[in-house]
Design a protein around this motif. Structure first.
Motif, short mmCIF file in Angstrom:
data_model
loop_
_atom_site.label_atom_id
_atom_site.label_comp_id
_atom_site.label_asym_id
_atom_site.label_seq_id
_atom_site.Cartn_x
_atom_site.Cartn_y
_atom_site.Cartn_z
N ASP A 137 37.07 46.97 48.47
CA ASP A 137 35.82 46.86 49.23
C ASP A 137 35.65 45.46 49.81
N ALA A 138 36.01 44.44 49.05
CA ALA A 138 35.87 43.06 49.53
C ALA A 138 36.78 42.81 50.73
N MET A 139 37.96 43.41 50.74
CA MET A 139 38.87 43.26 51.87
C MET A 139 38.30 43.92 53.11
N ILE A 140 37.73 45.10 52.94
CA ILE A 140 37.12 45.81 54.07
C ILE A 140 35.90 45.05 54.57
N ASP A 141 35.07 44.57 53.66
CA ASP A 141 33.88 43.81 54.04
C ASP A 141 34.25 42.56 54.83
N LEU A 142 35.34 41.91 54.44
CA LEU A 142 35.77 40.71 55.15
C LEU A 142 36.06 41.03 56.61
N VAL A 143 36.77 42.11 56.86
CA VAL A 143 37.06 42.50 58.24
C VAL A 143 35.79 42.85 58.99
N ASP A 144 34.89 43.58 58.33
CA ASP A 144 33.64 43.98 58.98
C ASP A 144 32.79 42.79 59.40
N THR A 145 32.82 41.72 58.62
CA THR A 145 32.00 40.55 58.95
C THR A 145 32.58 39.75 60.10
N GLY A 146 33.88 39.92 60.35
CA GLY A 146 34.54 39.14 61.39
C GLY A 146 34.97 37.76 60.94
N ALA A 147 34.69 37.40 59.68
CA ALA A 147 35.09 36.09 59.17
C ALA A 147 36.62 36.05 59.02
N THR A 148 37.19 34.86 59.25
CA THR A 148 38.64 34.72 59.16
C THR A 148 39.03 33.51 58.30
N PRO A 149 38.65 33.50 57.03
CA PRO A 149 39.10 32.40 56.18
C PRO A 149 40.60 32.46 56.01
N LEU A 150 41.22 31.31 55.75
CA LEU A 150 42.66 31.31 55.53
C LEU A 150 43.01 32.05 54.25
N ARG A 151 42.19 31.84 53.21
CA ARG A 151 42.43 32.51 51.93
C ARG A 151 41.17 33.17 51.42
N LEU A 152 41.35 34.30 50.74
CA LEU A 152 40.24 35.00 50.09
C LEU A 152 40.60 35.23 48.63
N PRO A 153 40.10 34.38 47.70
CA PRO A 153 40.37 34.59 46.28
C PRO A 153 39.51 35.73 45.76
N LEU A 154 40.13 36.65 45.01
CA LEU A 154 39.40 37.80 44.49
C LEU A 154 39.72 37.98 43.01
N GLY A 155 38.75 37.70 42.17
CA GLY A 155 38.94 37.86 40.74
C GLY A 155 38.56 36.61 39.97
N SER A 156 38.06 36.81 38.78
CA SER A 156 37.67 35.65 37.96
C SER A 156 38.87 34.80 37.60
N ASP A 157 40.00 35.45 37.30
CA ASP A 157 41.20 34.68 36.96
C ASP A 157 41.74 33.93 38.17
N THR A 158 41.69 34.57 39.34
CA THR A 158 42.12 33.88 40.55
C THR A 158 41.29 32.62 40.76
N TYR A 159 39.97 32.78 40.68
CA TYR A 159 39.10 31.63 40.94
C TYR A 159 39.38 30.50 39.95
N HIS A 160 39.37 30.81 38.66
CA HIS A 160 39.49 29.76 37.65
C HIS A 160 40.91 29.20 37.56
N ASP A 161 41.91 30.08 37.57
CA ASP A 161 43.29 29.60 37.40
C ASP A 161 43.76 28.80 38.61
N VAL A 162 43.44 29.29 39.80
CA VAL A 162 43.86 28.57 41.01
C VAL A 162 43.11 27.24 41.11
N ARG A 163 41.83 27.26 40.78
CA ARG A 163 41.07 26.01 40.83
C ARG A 163 41.66 24.98 39.87
N ALA A 164 41.98 25.40 38.66
CA ALA A 164 42.56 24.48 37.69
C ALA A 164 43.90 23.95 38.17
N SER A 165 44.69 24.81 38.78
CA SER A 165 45.98 24.39 39.30
C SER A 165 45.83 23.38 40.43
N LEU A 166 44.88 23.63 41.33
CA LEU A 166 44.67 22.71 42.44
C LEU A 166 44.16 21.35 41.96
#
Length: 278
Positions: free
Chosen positions: A226-255
Motif C-alpha cells: 500500500d505504501a508503494m502505491i500511495d507513493l505513486v499516487d502522491t506524485g512524490a519522487t524521493p530517491l529512497r523510501l524506507p519501509l519497516g521499523s528494522d529498515t529505519y533503525h538499522d539503516v540509520r545506525a549504519s549511516l
C-alpha cells in the motif's frame, strides 16, 4: 484515471500483492513472472486489465522483447516496478559459484536490463516512474547475506546515478527498501551446506536465529504494498523510501556509524591533497 503498471516477479510476495491491489482498484497491470500459471486466478477475474508474460530477468534478450511488447500492446506504461529477486543465505565460503552468479544476474544485472529496456519508451512518452525494490540490506548488512548485499548495494548505486540522469526527461526513480517481512521470500532463500567453522561466528548466530524463529519479521507485507502505491499516487519522487521499523533503525545506525568513521579520517583524507590546491 487508471494507471498502467509493469511489474516483475509477480508470482508471490510484494509483486503479487501489488498486482492484486492495483487490479482491485481499476488499474491495468502488465505482470511478468517465470510461471505464468500462478496468475491464472487473476486472469479469470480481471480479463484484459491484466496482461501476463513469462519473463526470466536473467535473459537480456527476453527482457527487451517482453518490455517492448508490453509498451506496444498497452500504449503507455506509467510505472515500472523492478521487483523480481533471488536470495542466497550462506557465509562467504559456503555459497557455490552458480549461486553467486545467479544472485548478481537476477538482482543487479536483471534489474539493470529492465530499466535499460524501459527507458527509451518512458522518454518517448515524456513521463513515468520506476520503483526499484531493494531492501534494508541495500544500505546495511547482516551475516550470511553477503552476496545478496553485493547485488543490492550495487543496484542502489546504479539507481542513484540513473535517477539524476533521467530526471530531466520527467521520469522519477525511487529505491524502495522493505525490511524483514513475512512474504515467503525467506522460505525461498537458497542455502548451502553449513561449514562448522562458522558455528561460533555471527554467521552461525544468525543461522540459529532463523532456524529457531527468533529472527523477527516485524513488517506487514500488505502495508508495504500500500505504501508503494500511495507513493505513486502522491506524485512524490524521493530517491529512497524506507519501509519497516528494522529498515529505519538499522539503516540509520549504519549511516551514523559510517559518517562517524568518515569524519574520524578527515585529517588524513585532506593530507594527501596537492599543496597548490590545499
Amino acid at each position: 484515471m487508471a494507471t498502467t503498471w509493469f511489474i516483475t516477479g509477480t508470482s508471490s510476495g510484494f509483486g503479487r500483492l501489488l498486482t492484486e491491489r492495483l487490479l482491485a482498484r481499476g488499474d491495468r497491470v502488465a505482470a511478468t513472472l517465470r510461471r505464468t500459471e500462478a496468475l491464472d486466478d487473476l486472469c479469470a477475474e480481471y480479463g484484459d486489465r491484466l496482461r501476463v508474460a513469462r519473463l526470466d530477468v536473467t535473459d537480456t534478450r527476453q527482457v527487451r522483447e517482453v518490455v517492448d511488447d508490453a509498451f506496444t500492446a498497452l500504449g503507455t506504461i506509467d510505472v515500472i516496478v523492478n521487483n523480481a529477486g533471488y536470495g542466497v543465505f550462506a557465509a562467504l565460503e559456503e555459497a557455490t559459484d552458480e549461486q553467486i552468479r545467479r544472485v548478481v544476474d537476477t538482482n543487479l544485472l536483471g534489474s539493470i536490463d529492465v530499466i535499460r529496456a524501459a527507458l527509451p519508451h518512458l522518454r518517448a512518452q515524456g513521463h513515468g516512474r520506476i520503483l526499484q525494490v531493494s531492501t534494508a540490506g541495500g544500505q546495511t548488512t547482516y551475516p550470511n547475506f553477503g552476496y545478496y548485499h553485493a547485488s543490492k548495494w550495487g543496484i542502489e548505486g546504479f539507481c542513484e546515478t540513473v535517477a539524476r540522469e533521467i530526471a530531466p526527461f520527467g521520469i522519477g526513480l525511487t529505491i524502495v527498501e522493505p525490511g524483514a517481512t513475512p512474504t515467503g521470500f525467506g522460505g525461498a532463500l537458497d542455502t548451502a551446506p553449513a561449514m562448522p567453522e562458522y558455528d561460533s561466528t555471527p554467521a552461525g548466530e544468525v543461522r540459529r536465529a532463523i532456524a529457531d524463529g527468533s529472527f523477527v519479521l516485524p513488517n506487514d507485507p500488505g502495508r508495504i504494498a500500500d505504501a508503494m502505491i500511495d507513493l505513486v499516487d502522491t506524485g512524490a519522487t524521493p530517491l529512497r523510501l524506507p519501509l519497516g521499523s528494522d529498515t529505519y533503525h538499522d539503516v540509520r545506525a549504519s549511516l551514523v556509524a559510517r559518517l562517524e568513521e568518515h569524519e574520524a579520517h578527515r585529517d588524513v583524507a585532506l593530507s594527501v591533497v596537492r599543496d597548490e590546491l590545499a
